[in-house]
Design an enzyme around this catalytic site. Sequence first.
Site, short mmCIF file in Angstrom:
data_model
loop_
_atom_site.label_atom_id
_atom_site.label_comp_id
_atom_site.label_asym_id
_atom_site.label_seq_id
_atom_site.Cartn_x
_atom_site.Cartn_y
_atom_site.Cartn_z
N GLU A 176 42.88 -21.24 8.48
CA GLU A 176 43.73 -21.04 9.64
C GLU A 176 44.58 -22.28 9.92
O GLU A 176 45.78 -22.18 10.21
CB GLU A 176 42.86 -20.70 10.86
CG GLU A 176 43.64 -20.49 12.14
CD GLU A 176 44.54 -19.27 12.11
OE1 GLU A 176 45.44 -19.19 12.96
OE2 GLU A 176 44.37 -18.41 11.22
N HIS B 97 50.78 5.76 5.50
CA HIS B 97 51.31 4.68 4.68
C HIS B 97 51.68 5.19 3.28
O HIS B 97 52.71 4.80 2.73
CB HIS B 97 50.26 3.57 4.58
CG HIS B 97 50.73 2.35 3.84
ND1 HIS B 97 51.92 1.71 4.12
CD2 HIS B 97 50.18 1.65 2.82
CE1 HIS B 97 52.07 0.69 3.32
NE2 HIS B 97 51.04 0.63 2.51
N HIS C 33 50.83 -7.85 -3.48
CA HIS C 33 51.43 -6.69 -2.82
C HIS C 33 52.19 -7.13 -1.57
O HIS C 33 53.30 -6.66 -1.29
CB HIS C 33 50.32 -5.72 -2.44
CG HIS C 33 50.80 -4.36 -2.01
ND1 HIS C 33 51.61 -3.56 -2.80
CD2 HIS C 33 50.58 -3.66 -0.88
CE1 HIS C 33 51.86 -2.44 -2.18
NE2 HIS C 33 51.26 -2.46 -1.00
#
Length: 342
Positions: free
Chosen positions: A72, A243, A306
């Site tokens: 993070e 989707h 992707h």
Amino acid sequence: MNIQKRLASAAIALAVVVILLGAYTRLTDAGLGCPDWPGCYGSLVIPQAAHAEQAALRYPDSPLEPHKARSEMVHRYFAGALGSVIVVLFVLGWRQGGRLRRLSGGLLMLVVGQAALGMWTVTLALHPLVVTMHLLGGFLLLTLLWLYRVELMNDAANRPVVCGQRLPWLGNLACGALLLQIALGGWTSSNYAAMACVELPVCQAGWRDQLEWGEAFHLPLGHASYEFGVLSKEARQTIQIAHRLGALATTLLVGTFAFGLIRHGAALRPVLRSLGILLLALLLVQIVLGLANIHLALPLVNALAHNLVAAHLLVLCVLSRRAISHLSILPLLSPNAIRSRS
């Protein structure tokens, strides 16, 4: 101008890294690796395992997981560096005026919005709408940076090619469909619906009787945390099916636009043909990656690819649309044209 071009190129590279790090953080479930913002457990330095006791005193409900906190914070460091470069590009672009000023303003507003969404991602505990908007913002930021960089190439080869109305309108539809499909992909990911259907081409047997459109596309509110999803199995399947259906429509529109560029490129300008071939190639790669996500049960490297290819598909679609312009009747009404007719 050379410094400006280098800064724009550096910003593009940073944006790609930030997109990849953001996807890695999301896919490794590290989105709440730091319970606060902009620091992590009260510090701007990456917390280590030795800080676990101190972190537990500050945030007893969020035990420190060093590897997630590291993911993070590294993401935030690179995002901060990107924001700093964009501020410099804004100053330089604003001074030049024209289209660069508008692009500079858009970049600055977008990076400020991204910072706010990054904060809300943590404070709202991964709310799907915030996560999806944050993903879209990153993709749009990369696209605007490319438009900024191309605008700096002020030469004749960079000017839009005039053609009929059909191809520009097809480009609008293709880019719009691609943007919606990316948003749908973000909604799928943020609701942890990527593996809701594990069969191809649609879903498991009986999926038609399990559709929950109302639950799938409403805003879930009132949850303490949205990590790992709060929707039912049926709602997640519905999102995944949407989707996939969206992917079919997007493939049709983007593929048709790519073939149009290839077809008209030979007559108008060779670069259009090259853009069309590259757009079609990226589209085919994205299809293969999407199928591999299901067949291989969402491997991390494949999922990252992707995500990255989707970002570059949007960039290439927008740049391809920018390269063409529809034929206007206004030049036919100019004084020179009128004199030549009389």
